[in-house]
Every structure is written in structure tokens, then in C-alpha cells.
Enzyme design. Structure first.
Site, PDB file in Angstrom:
ATOM      1  N   ARG A 180      43.939  77.298  65.207  1.00  0.00           N
ATOM      2  CA  ARG A 180      43.333  77.482  63.877  1.00  0.00           C
ATOM      3  C   ARG A 180      43.554  76.242  63.001  1.00  0.00           C
ATOM      4  NH1 ARG A 180      45.720  80.417  60.257  1.00  0.00           N
ATOM      5  NH2 ARG A 180      46.712  81.854  61.718  1.00  0.00           N
ATOM      6  N   TYR A 235      17.759  78.488  51.236  1.00  0.00           N
ATOM      7  CA  TYR A 235      18.047  79.247  52.446  1.00  0.00           C
ATOM      8  C   TYR A 235      18.434  80.673  52.042  1.00  0.00           C
ATOM      9  CZ  TYR A 235      20.161  80.804  56.740  1.00  0.00           C
ATOM     10  OH  TYR A 235      20.471  81.536  57.850  1.00  0.00           O
ATOM     11  N   ASP A 279      22.561  70.259  51.585  1.00  0.00           N
ATOM     12  CA  ASP A 279      22.382  70.977  52.854  1.00  0.00           C
ATOM     13  C   ASP A 279      21.351  70.172  53.649  1.00  0.00           C
ATOM     14  OD1 ASP A 279      21.592  72.614  54.945  1.00  0.00           O
ATOM     15  OD2 ASP A 279      21.671  74.461  53.764  1.00  0.00           O
ATOM     16  N   LYS A 326      21.438  75.039  64.224  1.00  0.00           N
ATOM     17  CA  LYS A 326      20.024  74.670  64.255  1.00  0.00           C
ATOM     18  C   LYS A 326      19.833  73.403  65.102  1.00  0.00           C
ATOM     19  CE  LYS A 326      19.891  78.199  61.522  1.00  0.00           C
ATOM     20  NZ  LYS A 326      19.866  78.088  60.071  1.00  0.00           N
TER      21      LYS A 326
HETATM   22  C1  LIG Z   1      20.668  78.453  59.151  1.00  0.00           C
HETATM   23  C2  LIG Z   1      20.889  77.751  57.877  1.00  0.00           C
HETATM   24  C3  LIG Z   1      22.077  77.954  57.151  1.00  0.00           C
HETATM   25  C4  LIG Z   1      23.152  78.923  57.602  1.00  0.00           C
HETATM   26  O1  LIG Z   1      23.709  78.585  58.832  1.00  0.00           O
HETATM   27  P1  LIG Z   1      24.308  79.663  59.881  1.00  0.00           P
HETATM   28  O2  LIG Z   1      24.838  78.792  60.966  1.00  0.00           O
HETATM   29  O3  LIG Z   1      23.206  80.577  60.277  1.00  0.00           O
HETATM   30  O4  LIG Z   1      25.391  80.406  59.163  1.00  0.00           O
HETATM   31  C5  LIG Z   1      22.225  77.255  55.963  1.00  0.00           C
HETATM   32  N1  LIG Z   1      21.275  76.409  55.513  1.00  0.00           N
HETATM   33  C6  LIG Z   1      20.129  76.208  56.181  1.00  0.00           C
HETATM   34  C7  LIG Z   1      19.118  75.273  55.601  1.00  0.00           C
HETATM   35  C8  LIG Z   1      19.888  76.866  57.379  1.00  0.00           C
HETATM   36  O5  LIG Z   1      18.733  76.667  58.017  1.00  0.00           O
END
Ligand SMILES: *Cc1c(COP(=O)(O)O)cnc(C)c1O
Length: 396
Positions: free
Chosen positions: A47, A100, A173, A198
Site C-alpha cells: 500500500r 465527465y 483531466d 482509457k
Molecule cells: C473515465 C474517465 C474518468 C474516470 O476514470 P475511471 O478510471 O473510470 O474511474 C475521468 N475523466 C474522464 C475524462 C474519463 O473519461
């Protein structure tokens, strides 16, 4: 070194104990103490730190042009950690109105919404952002571009400047653009967040998030403490898969972008499509800005079919190759009717379908969309409803 090279080598080397070229996966939860009680490897407990996670963090810091990275179990865990870690100033966080959807749910359905004062603005409008930031002491400006699901492009440099003038941190982001297409640190960001679930993973088979930080970031220690003590660190196997994905990220992004451009151009010409939201199209409101700020237009696009929700769902239902599923950034093209996923608070017009253009041959994706959009050989049957105008997008 160039990004293509960093994507393969940063944070990794040939394993000194075996000569293995690919990085070993270390699932070990615990590491041996020396006879004197010290930890000679530097690792103690999973951790706190783990060699595979450490390699992923090092690679992400190098690729994004930061100094450190903190990897979490998901993108949402990373976002939550940033909200909790930011230096408090009135507990105020400015977010984009088109964001998001998971963040909106985090705010509406968990304690996060009670602990912070969230203000949503259209971040294409710098006057609106300046007014929101100036209205009360603000700790953080959260920037997402291109946005979800309206594929808006936000001027990162301008938004960061406004945040900084008010003494707030600006966090980007960068999930949809990836470090290959967009360089937020060069545009003034104080931290860059990714959902590695992603494009970074790239094969729809892992879940992880990461926050990349510049040198001496005030966020580094709090993020490390959250990762460690709240127990939201990324698992070694997910980090290992993410490192595997990273190696092909630059070439995948090139192919994703090329495919998306072709698909967008084909959709734009289709008589059953009212509007295509994609910054790669010259008529798109974000085209010029994306051209300056990004090195490619990405592979996420939305299109609006006339006939509203029923027509859009029917189109998705007729697809044979493109998969009806949420998420994005993998090899498979994925489509989703966002209004039904997001419910009544959705910004998505009812006829909107969001498409993550995968790595199939673009012509096969286009052919599939074409057959799904043509009802019994009558292209254009859905034409002529007002939905595209609801959110200010002029039908082409
Ligand atoms: C998918 C996504 C998230 C969240 O990510 P997870 O891995 O599903 O928790 C945040 N921001 C954007 C732009 C995303 O496409």
C-alpha cells in the site's frame, strides 16, 4: 528523448536479475527487512509502494513532462484524491458544466458534494470563468478538454492564468487527449490527471488513475498520504498492464486520430446526421483552438441524429461492428446514447450518440454507421428535428 521513446523506456530497464526485456510484474504485498530491521530494497508494504506501481508512476511523470506521479485504483479515486488534497480556500472548486459524468455523480451522490462548494461554468467562456473564480476565494479550477459528451475545447492556458491570478490551482483531466496530443504542463497546469482505464491502458482491460505533478508541488505529499492511508493505490497488475499499454500509446493515438477524422467527415455528409461534434472538422467551434493547443484532434466524437432519443437508440441498436458500451479509448469502437445513461441532468441532447473511434479500419466503422443510419434503404428518414439547436449547435 521523444515521447515515442519515453513511452517504451521511461521508468523501465532490462531487469538486472534476469535480463528480462519486459518489466516483471511484482504482486508481492510485502518486502523483506534486512537483519538490522531496515528495508534494503526501499520497499516495505504494497500500500505504501510497490516496484510495478513505482515504474508506472515514473513512466507517467516522464511522459507527461512532470516530476512525480501518484497512481490510484481508478480515475475517480485520483479525482477524489485531488479534491481532498488541494490547499483549501473557502473549499471552493470550479468545474466545467460539461464534465465527465462520474464527477457529477461523485458530487451529487457522495459526501464530496457536501464537503466542497462546487460551481459549474462553461469553461469556453473565460469571462464566466473569471467571474466564478473571483466571486469567492477559490482553491481549485478543474479543467477537462475535450469535454464529455459535447466535445468542447477549453483554452487551457487562459483557464490556468485565470486560476493563478486568483491564487487557485489549475488541474487538467487529460484523459481524452493523452500526453501524446496535449501537454497541459506547457500550458500552465499545476497537475495533470488521467483515467488510465482509457487510452493509456488502451485495450479495455484495466482500471487505474494517475495524477502527475511538477517539481515541489503542494499536492504531492497530501496525494501520497491519501494513496497510502486511504488505501486507494493502483494494483500492481493494473500498473503492469498500463505500462504495457503505454508502449504503443503514441502509435495508437495517431491511428485513433486518423480513424476518427475519417469517421467524422463521413458522418458530416450523412443525411440522417444533424450535427457532428468533433474539433477536427473545420466548422467546429473548437477547431482553431484545438489546432493550436493539441497535436491531434483526438478520437472521441459525438453526433446528433434527428428524431431524438428513440431514433438515436434505434441507430445504436442496428450497429453490428461498433459495440454498444460505455467507456472509451480501447481498440474496439464503442457507442453510447449519453442522455439515457446520464438521466434528467444530462447536458447531452436526446439525439446524441457518443462514439469512441477504435482501431478497426475506418471504412468498416463508416460502413457500419451507414447501414445503421439508413432505415430500410431510406437515408435521412430521421431528419428535421430541433434537438441540435437545444444546446446551441447549429445543424450543418
Ligand atoms: C473515465 C474517465 C474518468 C474516470 O476514470 P475511471 O478510471 O473510470 O474511474 C475521468 N475523466 C474522464 C475524462 C474519463 O473519461
Amino acid at each position: 528523448m521523444h515521447l515515442e521513446t519515453k513511452a517504451i523506456h521511461a521508468g523501465r530497464g532490462v531487469d538486472p536479475s534476469t535480463g528480462a526485456v519486459t518489466i516483471p510484474l511484482h504482486p508481492s504485498t510485502t518486502f523483506e527487512r534486512g537483519a538490522d530491521g531496515s528495508f534494503p530494497s526501499g520497499y516495505e508494504y504494497i500500500r505504501d509502494d510497490n516496484p510495478t506501481r513505482h515504474a508506472f508512476e515514473t513512466a507517467m511523470a516522464a511522459l507527461e513532462g512532470g516530476q512525480a506521479a501518484v497512481a490510484f485504483s481508478s480515475g475517480m479515486a485520483a479525482i477524489t484524491a485531488v479534491f481532498e488534497a488541494y490547499p483549501r480556500k473557502g473549499n471552493r472548486i470550479i468545474v466545467p458544466d460539461d464534465m465527465y459524468f462520474g464527477i457529477r455523480s461523485l458530487i451529487d451522490e457522495t459526501d464530496i458534494g457536501h464537503r466542497f462548494d462546487f460551481v459549474a461554468v462553461d469553461m469556453r467562456d473565460m469571462d464566466a470563468l473569471r467571474a466564478a473564480v473571483g466571486a469567492a476565494p477559490t482553491g481549485l479550477v478543474w479543467i477537462e478538454t475535450p469535454s464529455n459528451p459535447l466535445i468542447r475545447v477549453v483554452d487551457v492556458r487562459a483557464a490556468c492564468n485565470i486560476a493563478h491570478e486568483a491564487g487557485a490551482l489549475a488541474v487538467v483531466d487529460n484523459t481524452w487527449a493523452t500526453p501524446i496530443l496535449q501537454r497541459p504542463f506547457e500550458l500552465g497546469a499545476d497537475a495533470v490527471m488521467h483515467s488510465a482505464t482509457k487510452y493509456i491502458g488502451g485495450h479495455s482491460d484495466l482500471m487505474a488513475g494517475v495524477v502527475v505533478l511538477p517539481d515541489a508541488s503542494p499536492l504531492e505529499r497530501p496525494l501520497r498520504m491519501i494513496q497510502k492511508h486511504k488505501g486507494t493505490a493502483a494494483a500492481p497488475f493494473d500498473c503492469w498492464l498500463a505500462l504495457r499499454g503505454l508502449q504503443t500509446l503514441p502509435v495508437r493515438m495517431r491511428a485513433h486520430c486518423e480513424g476518427a477524422q475519417k469517421v467524422a467527415e463521413a458522418l458530416r455528409k450523412h443525411p440522417a446526421v444533424e450535427a457532428v461534434l468533433f474539433p477536427g472538422l473545420p466548422g467546429d467551434p473548437g477547431h482553431a483552438l484545438a489546432g493550436r493547443q493539441m497535436s491531434g484532434y483526438g478520437a472521441m466524437l459525438s453526433f446528433i441524429v434527428g428524431g431524438g432519443a428513440e431514433a438515436a437508440v434505434a441507430v445504436a441498436g442496428r450497429l453490428k461492428l461498433v459495440v454498444r458500451a460505455t467507456s472509451l479509448g480501447g481498440t474496439h469502437s464503442l457507442i453510447e446514447h449519453r442522455a439515457s445513461v446520464e438521466g434528467p441532468r444530462s447536458m447531452a441532447p436526446s439525439g446524441l450518440l457518443r462514439l469512441s473511434v477504435g482501431l478497426e479500419h475506418p471504412q468498416d466503422i463508416i460502413d457500419d454507421l451507414d447501414q445503421a443510419l439508413s432505415v430500410a434503404g431510406r437515408p435521412g428518414a430521421f431528419r428535421g428535428v430541433r434537438l441540435a439547436r437545444d444546446v446551441g449547435y447549429r445543424p450543418k
